[in-house]
Motif scaffolding. Structure first.
Motif, PDB file in Angstrom:
ATOM      1  N   UNK A 178     -50.205  12.109  -8.327  1.00  0.00           N
ATOM      2  CA  UNK A 178     -50.097  12.199  -9.858  1.00  0.00           C
ATOM      3  C   UNK A 178     -49.466  10.928 -10.387  1.00  0.00           C
ATOM      4  N   UNK A 179     -48.666  10.276  -9.761  1.00  0.00           N
ATOM      5  CA  UNK A 179     -47.873   9.194 -10.137  1.00  0.00           C
ATOM      6  C   UNK A 179     -48.953   7.833 -10.089  1.00  0.00           C
ATOM      7  N   UNK A 180     -49.771   8.058  -9.367  1.00  0.00           N
ATOM      8  CA  UNK A 180     -50.775   6.700  -9.335  1.00  0.00           C
ATOM      9  C   UNK A 180     -51.801   7.170 -10.122  1.00  0.00           C
ATOM     10  N   UNK A 181     -52.399   8.430 -10.303  1.00  0.00           N
ATOM     11  CA  UNK A 181     -53.778   8.338 -11.004  1.00  0.00           C
ATOM     12  C   UNK A 181     -53.813   9.104 -12.528  1.00  0.00           C
ATOM     13  N   UNK A 182     -52.544   9.565 -12.844  1.00  0.00           N
ATOM     14  CA  UNK A 182     -52.515  10.207 -14.267  1.00  0.00           C
ATOM     15  C   UNK A 182     -52.420   9.103 -14.989  1.00  0.00           C
ATOM     16  N   UNK A 183     -52.969   9.040 -16.339  1.00  0.00           N
ATOM     17  CA  UNK A 183     -53.134   8.127 -17.401  1.00  0.00           C
ATOM     18  C   UNK A 183     -51.698   7.620 -17.982  1.00  0.00           C
ATOM     19  N   UNK A 184     -51.627   6.274 -17.771  1.00  0.00           N
ATOM     20  CA  UNK A 184     -50.485   5.580 -18.053  1.00  0.00           C
ATOM     21  C   UNK A 184     -50.250   5.366 -19.572  1.00  0.00           C
ATOM     22  N   UNK A 185     -51.335   5.108 -20.219  1.00  0.00           N
ATOM     23  CA  UNK A 185     -51.383   4.619 -21.490  1.00  0.00           C
ATOM     24  C   UNK A 185     -51.467   5.828 -22.586  1.00  0.00           C
TER      25      UNK A 185
END
Length: 423
Positions: free
Chosen positions: A190-197
Motif C-alpha cells: 500500500x505504501x508503493x501503490x496507493x495514490x500519492x497525489x
C-alpha cells in the motif's frame, strides 16, 4: 507507471488491509481462544469488547479529518497492526496469555479502527463519485475476502499446524506471527501503490477547514431522519452480531452438545474455498446491480438475501446431517447472501455520510454500526448456553426482523448509487 487513475491497483489491497485485522481481532480470535480452552461465555463477552474501538472511533475521527493526510494515517496504523500481531504470537505460549493477548488485540483494534477511518476517507475523496457505486461492491468484496482469508486460509493454516505439532499453543503462536508478517507485506504494498497525489483531499480540506471539532459532530446529528437512521444502523446487524460470535464454536463443538464436531482444518477449508468464491460473486453482483439500477430497487431484496441463509444454520443445528456437504451448501448460501446484501448496507452508509466532512460522518455511522455489533455479541455466549444452538439460531433469525422493517422507512434519492449514463 501512473497509478492514481487506476483504482484496481490500490482499492483491493487497501480494503484487504482493513478487513484482515478486523477478521483476526473479532472472528479468528474467537476460534483461537476456543481451541486454547476458553469458555463460550468468556469468548462472547471479552472478544465482543474488542468492538469498542470501532464504536468510539468517531471521537477521534475529526482529528483524522483535519490533521495530516489519510494516506499517512492508514500506513502508520497498518504498521502498528503488523507489530501487534507479531506480539500476540509471541504472547500465546506464556502464562496469562488470555489477558495479555486481549490487551495487545485492543491496541491493534484501535489502530485498525483508525485505519478504517483513513481508508474510508481516502476512498470517498480520491475516487470520483460516479465510480463509487461500482467500486463499493469491489471494496465490500475484497474487505470480505480478507475476512475469509482470516476465517478460511489463516484458520486452515492453524489447523494444519495443530495436526503437525499436536500442540494448539504452538500452532496458534506460529499462525499469529505469520499473520503479522503478512500484514507487513500488505503495508509495504500500500505504501508503493496507493495514490500519492492527494489533490482531491486537499480540495476537500479547503471546504471543511472552517469547521471545528465540535461542529463536525453536530452537523451529523442534524441530518434528515437521523433518529430513524441511527435506529436502523444499530439494529440492522442485531442477528448477525450474535451469529458471528457463536458460529465457530457451533462448528467446532461436539454433536453431544449440539455442535457439528468439525476440526479447525475443516472449518478453514469450508470458508477458504467455496465460501470465498460465493462471497466474491455476491459482492461483485451487488455492486453491479446498484450501479445499474440504483439502491432503491435493490435494497430490500439484498437485505433479504443477507438474512434468509440463517435458516440453513437452524436446520443444521436441529438435524445434524452426517454429510459435510450440507455444511458447504449452507456456508455457500450464507457467504453469497452476505456479499450481495452487505453491499447495499455499505452503500446506504455512504449516503448517510454525504456532504461536508464525509470521513468523520462515515466514521460516525460505522461507529454506531459497531455498537450494534458489540452489545449483542457480548451476550451471545450466555444466550447460546441458555437456549442451545438450535433455538439460538432461531432467535438470531428473529433478531434480523427489526432492521428489515426499519429499512422500509428510509428516504434517499431514488437513483442513489446508479452509475451516470455518460460514464
Amino acid at each position: 507507471m501512473k497509478i492514481d487513475n487506476k483504482p484496481w491497483f490500490w482499492i483491493p489491497l487497501l480494503n484487504f488491509a482493513s478487513g484482515l485485522p478486523y477478521a483476526i481481532i473479532i472472528s479468528v480470535s474467537v476460534l483461537m481462544y476456543k481451541n486454547l480452552g476458553i469458555s463460550n461465555e468468556d469468548i462472547g463477552l471479552y472478544t465482543s469488547l474488542l468492538y469498542l474501538p470501532w464504536v468510539v472511533k468517531p471521537l477521534w475521527s475529526p482529528l483524522i479529518e483535519l490533521i495530516g493526510t489519510k494516506r499517512k494515517w492508514f500506513l502508520w496504523m497498518q504498521l502498528i497492526i503488523s507489530i501487534a500481531f507479531l506480539l500476540v504470537g509471541l504472547t500465546i505460549p506464556t502464562n496469562g496469555f488470555f489477558m495479555m493477548s486481549l490487551a495487545i488485540f485492543w491496541v491493534a483494534a484501535f489502530a485498525s479502527a483508525s485505519n478504517d477511518i483513513a481508508t474510508d476517507g481516502f476512498y470517498l475523496l480520491v475516487l470520483p463519485e460516479d465510480k463509487q457505486s461500482f467500486f463499493i461492491g469491489i471494496r465490500s468484496t475484497f474487505y470480505r475476502l480478507s475476512m475469509l482469508a482470516g476465517n478460511g486460509l489463516v484458520v486452515l493454516f492453524a489447523g494444519y499446524l495443530e495436526h503437525k505439532y499436536g500442540d494448539n499453543t504452538k500452532a496458534w503462536s506460529y499462525t499469529m506471527i505469520c499473520v503479522g508478517l503478512l500484514m507487513t507485506f500488505i503495508t509495504a504494498y500500500n505504501f508503493i501503490f496507493t495514490p500519492k497525489n492527494e489533490i482531491n483531499v486537499v480540495e476537500n480540506k479547503k471546504e471543511t477547514s472552517h469547521q471545528s471539532f465540535g461542529t463536525i459532530f453536530i452537523s451529523f446529528f442534524k441530518k434528515k431522519q437521523i433518529g430513524l437512521i441511527l435506529a436502523f444502523v444499530l439494529l440492522f446487524r442485531l442477528g448477525e452480531s450474535q451469529l458471528l460470535k457463536m458460529l465457530s464454536p457451533f462448528l467446532l463443538d461436539g454433536k453431544e452438545i449440539g455442535g457439528m464436531g468439525l476440526d479447525t482444518e475443516a472449518v478453514g477449508i469450508i470458508y477458504g474455498t467455496f465460501g470465498v468464491a460465493a462471497l466474491t460473486l455476491g459482492g461483485i453482483l451487488g455492486g453491479i446491480a446498484i450501479s445499474k439500477h440504483g439502491l432503491t430497487k435493490w435494497m430490500f431484496p439484498m437485505f433479504l438475501a443477507m438474512h434468509l441463509p440463517i435458516i440453513g444454520f437452524i436446520l443444521l443445528a436441529f438435524f445434524h446431517p452426517a454429510s459435510i456437504y450440507y455444511i458447504y451448501i449452507v456456508v455457500i448460501l450464507e457467504q453469497f447472501g452476505y456479499g450481495f446484501g452487505f453491499t447495499a448496507f455499505m452503500m446506504y452508509l455512504i449516503h448517510v455520510a454525504e456532504g461536508e466532512s464525509k470521513t468523520a460522518h462515515y466514521a460516525l455511522a460505522t461507529g454506531f454500526m459497531a455498537l450494534g455489533m458489540m452489545l449483542p455479541g457480548m451476550l451471545s455466549g450466555f444466550i447460546q448456553k441458555y437456549l442451545g444452538y438450535g433455538n439460538f439460531f432461531i432467535w438470531v433469525f428473529i433478531a434480523t426482523i427489526p432492521g428489515l422493517i426499519l429499512s422500509r422507512f428510509l428516504v434517499f434519492p431514488k437513483d442513489f448509487g446508479k452509475k451516470s449514463e455518460e460514464v
